[in-house]
Enzyme design. Structure first.
Site, short mmCIF file in Angstrom:
data_model
loop_
_atom_site.label_atom_id
_atom_site.label_comp_id
_atom_site.label_asym_id
_atom_site.label_seq_id
_atom_site.Cartn_x
_atom_site.Cartn_y
_atom_site.Cartn_z
N CYS A 27 0.84 -1.20 0.00
CA CYS A 27 0.00 0.00 0.00
C CYS A 27 0.88 1.25 0.00
O CYS A 27 1.53 1.53 -0.99
CB CYS A 27 -0.97 -0.04 1.19
N HIS A 38 -3.85 -5.61 1.13
CA HIS A 38 -3.25 -5.86 2.46
C HIS A 38 -3.31 -7.32 2.84
O HIS A 38 -4.19 -7.74 3.62
CB HIS A 38 -3.98 -5.02 3.51
N GLU A 41 -1.56 -8.72 4.91
CA GLU A 41 -1.31 -8.83 6.36
C GLU A 41 -2.61 -8.77 7.17
O GLU A 41 -2.59 -9.01 8.37
CB GLU A 41 -0.32 -7.75 6.81
#
Lengths: 268, 969
Positions: free
Chosen positions: A95, A239, A241
């Site tokens: 990002c 994302h 994560e």
């Protein structure tokens, strides 16, 4: 010894905690380090096995996403960073981290990444000035948060990504994630050169074909992430994560874990 | 002198959005708009550096082009194309300009010595537009004159002015003034103090044998302001309830609503997991063995009416600092918004008001900007539309934080230093605290610079990181945010016991020229005040440097119990803490609540009549359901919610969207805090709000809002035995008896609800004086709930899961349409309002146990629009059909008509989806409790409702989706 992962924190960085948790689950030893500690020399890039530039709004993105942090990279860490990349160690930008790598010219980088003409003050400005890809404002014109599917491009130079078996299901959350190139030829050469790392696909793995919201931001050729020619630097807008355990998924038993990317980064 | 740089898009989209917004203003002649960014540099760095600057920092050369002009050399930007008109807009001096600041820092990094930068925006509008049109476009769309100014044509740059600091302190004579003159003085100086309060101050200084300084008067005005002491909620109230025959039904003396209704409820329920209620910036409850959770909800209404982006932006910033102020790490945000209808005719908009669509755009962007940039998920909220909010939109902003148990110190020690951290001080929001009980005038906003600021989330982000680190190293002994009243409130509050001495010239300023009183009460954003032992100062400074946060030592806790404020060593204020905090004379207020005389007496007979009338919306219940689904207050909020990051921190387990298409509505959010993944506990956030019901009966609104927040929390998996509540009252002028009367009724409802649900209030806030042209907003109570979810493996969402599953309705349906969405549609002002359910906790406990036992596939609460809307929303979320065929819908209040059964808004009701094999077990869980099977999940993608053997609703799920998402099929 677990691989040491440097997670860089600048003013306005977030999702560093999630990136650290993902690295831990993937078997790494992450450390979140503020950029001021690197500037002060308390930590050095070379002390780590991999570098992650996490998400967020570095310096508020006040002059465009990642722009100020990209300047920091050039002014303060030019040599360290180029040595790190040249050594073949892996760099992952997520990002805002991806935006920073692009704005700094590190992604996609030149075929010979560290050979930009050096100006008298030590800045390799050619990559910035002649940069021909960018991440710009979403086609929708605003920030958007939604879950997407992300397929690895099988021919990506970042071959470690081939350890990712199924499309990753994870959220995007950005206002400037629209990947664009100066011209079609640039897109063609990214594709031919194996520099496209991730594409937005639908739940069945079919190309988004530009369809909103499967392609959430209008990116050209559904490009969600790219890599450098050496294959050791990867950036992506979504994302992974935020989907490292199944319970985080909004639709049970659907889509691959983002953890697979961190496992590939650290272990493959 | 100055360089002007213009950065323009290479390919524009023709400014579609601005063209549409112009049409909303009634200006159809705008064909296209091209928007460029402008940057101004105070000095010329030369061509080579300018091109570097553009390439590095200002222009994205893949998509943008840059050019510059040397204004000092007389160069002018090129004229716009023929038929194009130029409007340029810049921030007023002193308004936070993060882009200019980052440009200045970036130039310094590049080694350029340029003293100042400024920014602006250029609009090139094509079309046949008169000068009058351009001014209307500028004022109505492109520029908000509260914080910006504009020119038609090139705008001259305004750099921060260097001017001499001011040490001007005024002494104000009070001696000999009668009450009238005292009140006049209070009005003139915007103190918002009334006669008795001014008299108390006069007496104090008479005893001291001197006149007060402006700093002292301002300190007292801030400390005694509605915003800081909550006068209305602390005052004694004589409450009278008057019947239609003008008999007084009830007279009650309320010894302070906060004490008597809210705190007393919290003390009565006395929950063991409650850590802190009403004493600090936020309420605190236990989370797990190591951590507590802090929760606070604030309002930022008046600023958001004036400058929607900045008002909402700083609203988030403020409530986040409330959480930092209890030493917690902020981890999630909520927001609840009340606007006037978005299609309100521009031509009928009263002068001085922004259009509701412009307010919504700004507020939503302001919330997203701040929350997203702080890296906080915005996970729960509501959006309500009602004409009553035309002059006064409501912006409720909430924040949750996580803190290690017993890590929040609250006692400054003798000799500790007063430390201010974070943003610099300017003339921001001067008199913000006293404005909350006064009207804004043209003159005051001129005098006070910018009444509203734009936030600076990145500075606040630094504060979050720094305070967390300082807390973990135990570097401070007390902490508070710099909110209403600024340093005066922060230092005054913190030094209440010990006394404190402060040197104002140490305060870092955004720009010179502020007088001491301005520095002292400025409400500049992103500042925290800490009490720090002297030996810890070096380590705190080191941490502050590491996180790029500015730190300054302002003074010392003295032990003399007095407030000393100095400027360059010269005393400018000296007050006893006892007088400052206990000297407020207090007031007695009068409240009156009158029974209403309704136009329609027998509303149930009226409904029967309407149902038979082919012209009435209730003659066709399928169409009625579609109408309600597309009502703005019910319809999907996706367009707003998607602009907030609801996933950051990776702990959002039940999110605002559910179902296979990830667009169905959620009842509440479930969050797992980062750092606690070693166990299965999580928490949930929910809310209840129903101003429509409040118009009918404020007491019913209060108990219903509590029930709604509560059932929403239980629906996603919260333990009904571990739910805490927050109250936010937004009301009109409490000095008017009728306004205060409804407020007292709502507070009574809060007390009764708290006890019935065994749920304490842990924090609250009131925003009063929300009136425009003598009309109050609808009295609006927001109940926010935070609950513990014992097991993340047992949460629930509202989308239907599988055909063949059975649907059960929990709770009794009564003929309770008073204050309902349906009655607002029909224009019926009477009707019985929903009551508090009988023994609500028993059913919620049974439901929770059923969820924990994996019996519940989906669960959704019934609120606005009743059973019909809830069924439709579950079908939308799951993209599955429902067949409801049961003539025995449980009836509590006599026989119900189909309209009553389907659209009544009785409390205590939820729908649950159960697998066929689990039916018996579920029924066992609900033995003796109201539970009835009403239908089946079907694969045919239709919502079909049959009552008494007659099909009353038959709609395709696609039709429901299109109505609810307000999209054309």
């Amino acid at each position: 010894m677990k691989p040491k992962i440097l997670i860089l924190h600048a003013s306005g960085t977030n999702r560093d905690g999630e990136a650290a948790r993902a690295c831990e689950l993937a078997g790494g030893a992450p450390e979140i380090v503020h950029i001021n500690r690197l500037r002060a020399g308390e930590r050095r890039f070379a002390d780590y096995d991999a570098l992650i530039l996490p998400g967020g709004f570095s310096y508020g993105d006040a002059l465009g996403a990642g722009v100020r942090l990209a300047l920091d990279m050039h002014v303060f860490f030019n040599d360290q960073l180029h040595e790190f990349v040249a050594s073949g160690k892996r760099v992952l930008g997520i990002c805002n981290g991806f935006q920073t790598l692009v704005k700094a010219g590190i992604l996609p980088g030149q075929p010979t990444a560290d050979s930009g003409p050096q100006t008298d003050d030590g800045l390799r400005n050619s990559q910035l000035a002649t940069r021909n890809v960018t991440l710009t404002h979403n086609a929708s014109g605003h920030f958007e948060c939604r879950w997407v599917y992300l397929a690895v491009n099988g021919s990506a130079k970042a071959s470690f990504l081939s350890a990712i078996r199924e499309p990753i299901f994870c959220p995007v959350a950005h206002g400037e994630g629209n990947f664009q190139a100066a011209d079609e030829a640039t897109v063609g050469s990214l594709e031919k050169g194996g520099l496209v790392a991730f594409r937005y696909v639908d739940g069945d793995g079919n190309p988004a074909g530009g369809r909103y919201p499967v392609n959430p931001n209008g990116s050209v050729a559904d490009i969600a992430g790219i890599c450098n020619a050496a294959g050791n630097v990867v950036g992506l807008m979504p994302h992974p994560e935020d989907h490292i355990t199944a319970i985080q998924s909004p639709v049970k038993s659907r889509g691959g874990l983002g953890l697979s990317l961190f496992e590939a980064l650290i272990n493959a | 002198m100055a360089i002007r740089i213009e950065v323009s898009p290479r390919r524009g989209d023709g400014g579609v959005q601005i063209v549409q917004q112009a049409q909303r203003l009634g200006i159809d002649a705008v064909h296209s708009c091209r928007t460029s960014k402008l940057y101004f540099l105070a000095e010329d760095p030369g061509t080579e550096q300018l091109s570097r600057l553009c390439a590095f920092l200002l222009a994205d050369l893949v998509t943008e082009a840059a050019r510059w002009d040397d204004l000092s050399a007389g160069e002018m930007p090129p004229a716009a194309a023929q038929d194009a008109h130029v409007v340029e807009v810049a921030l007023r001096p002193g308004v936070t300009d993060v882009a200019a600041r980052e440009l200045e820092r970036g130039m310094a990094e590049l080694g350029l010595s340029i003293s100042h930068a400024a920014t602006a925006t250029r609009y090139e509008l094509e079309g046949d537009l008169s000068e009058g049109d351009l001014h209307r476009l500028a004022q109505g769309l492109l520029c908000n004159e509260t914080i910006e100014h504009y020119t038609l044509g090139p705008i001259p740059p305004q750099f921060d002015q260097e001017s001499a600091a001011s040490d001007f302190v005024e002494s104000i004579s009070l001696s000999g003034l009668d009450e009238e003159s005292l009140v006049a003085l209070s009005g003139e100086r915007l103190l918002s103090l009334d006669g008795p309060e001014m008299k108390a101050i006069q007496d104090y200084f008479a005893e001291m044998e001197r006149d007060p300084t402006d700093v002292e008067l301002e300190t007292l005005a801030q400390t005694w302001s509605e915003h800081c002491v909550h006068k209305t909620f602390r005052s004694k109230i004589i409450f009278r309830w008057i019947s239609l025959e003008r008999h007084t039904r009830v007279v009650r003396e309320v010894p302070g609503m906060l004490r008597y209704y809210l705190r007393r409820a919290t003390e009565a329920v006395d929950r063991p997991w409650l850590r802190s209620a009403f004493v600090d910036n936020a309420g605190i409850i236990a989370f797990d063995d190591d951590f507590d959770l802090a929760f606070k909800v604030e309002t930022h209404n008046h600023p958001s009416a004036l400058e929607p982006f900045g008002g909402a932006n700083t609203g988030i910033g403020g409530v986040v600092r409330d959480i930092i102020g209890v030493s917690a790490r902020p981890i999630a945000c909520t927001d609840v918004l009340c606007f006037a209808p978005q299609d309100f005719p521009q031509s009928e908009l009263p002068a001085g008001l922004l259009h509701p669509a412009r307010i919504r755009e700004g507020v939503v962007a302001g919330i997203g900007d701040y929350g997203n940039k702080l890296g906080l998920p915005t996970v729960n909220g509501a959006v309500i539309y009602d004409e009553g909010y035309l002059g006064n939109p409501l912006v409720f902003a909430g924040c949750v934080g996580l803190l290690p148990r017993d890590s929040h110190p609250t006692e400054p020690q003798l000799g500790d230093r007063v430390v201010v951290l974070g943003g610099r001080t300017g003339r921001d929001g001067l008199h913000g605290a006293t404005f909350s009980s006064a009207e804004l005038t043209h003159e005051t906003s001129e005098k006070s610079g910018s009444a509203v600021q734009i936030g600076d989330p990145i500075t606040e982000k630094g504060l979050i990181e720094l305070i967390e680190a300082a807390r973990d190293e135990q570097l401070y002994t007390a902490i508070t945010d710099c909110g209403a009243g600024g340093l005066s409130s922060a230092c005054g509050e913190m030094g209440k016991e010990l006394g404190v001495e402060v040197e104002l010239s140490e305060v870092p300023l955004k720009y010179p020229g502020l007088t001491p009183w301005e520095i002292w009460i400025s409400e500049a954003q992103e500042r925290m005040v800490l009490a720090v032992p002297e030996e810890n100062l070096p380590r705190l400074q080191e941490l502050a440097d590491g996180w790029d946060v500015e730190m300054r030592v302002l003074g010392i806790f003295t032990g003399d119990g007095e407030l000393h404020v100095n400027y360059l060593g010269r005393p400018v204020a000296h007050l006893g803490m006892k007088f400052l905090h206990d000297g407020w004379p207090g007031t007695e207020m009068q409240a009156e609540y009158r029974d209403k005389n309704f136009a329609i007496k027998d509303w149930r007979a009226e409904l029967v009549k309407l149902a038979a009338d082919a012209q009435s919306p209730i003659s066709n219940l399928s169409n009625l359901l579609l109408t309600l689904l597309s009502h703005p207050s019910v319809a999907s909020k996706e367009a707003i919610v998607r602009t907030y990051d609801h996933e950051v921190r990776g702990g959002t387990l039940v999110r605002p969207f559910t179902g296979p298409e990830m667009d169905g509505p959620a009842d509440a959010a479930v969050l797992k805090p980062l750092g606690t993944w070693h166990h299965n506990k999580a928490f949930c956030l929910s809310n209840g709000i129903n101003p429509l019901l409040g118009k009918r009966d404020p007491y019913a609104m209060a108990v219903s809002a509590i029930d709604e927040a509560f059932r929403n929390a239980v629906a996603v998996g919260a333990d009904p035995d571990q739910i805490a509540l927050l109250d936010n009252f937004c009301w009109g002028n409490p000095k008017l008896r009728d306004r205060l009367g409804t407020l007292v009724r709502a507070a009574q409802g809060c007390y009764d609800g708290s006890l019935a649900y065994n749920a304490p209030f842990i924090s609250g806030k009131d925003s009063l004086y929300n009136e425009f042209n003598g009309e109050p907003i609808p009295g609006t109570l927001l109940i926010s709930a935070i609950g513990i979810v014992p097991d993340i493996e047992h949460t629930c969402t509202s989308d239907l899961k599988a055909p063949g599953n059975r649907l059960y309705l929990i709770g009794d349906t009564a003929a309770e349409l008073g204050g309902s969405l349906l009655f607002s549609l029909l224009g019926i002002d009477s009707g019985d309002p929903p009551q508090m359910p009988n023994e609500p906790l028993a059913r919620y406990t049974a439901l929770h146990n059923a969820i924990r036992s994996d019996l519940v596939q989906s669960c959704h609460d019934l609120s606005e629009g009743g059973l019909a809307v809830a069924l439709a929303e579950m079908a939308i979320g799951g993209r599955l059909g429902v067949r409801v065929a049961n003539s025995e819908l449980r009836i509590a209040n006599g026989e119900l008509s189909p309209v009553e059964a389907l659209f009544s808004e009785s409390n205590g009701r939820l729908l649950v989806e159960v697998k066929t094999e689990d039916v018996t077990t579920l029924e066992e869980h609900f033995a003796g409790l109201p539970l009835v099977e009403i239908g089946t999940v079907s694969a045919d993608s239709r919502l079909v409702v049959e009552l008494e053997g007659e099909s009353v609703i038959d709609l395709a799920v696609d039709e429901l989706v299109n109505a609810w998402k307000r999209q054309v099929a």
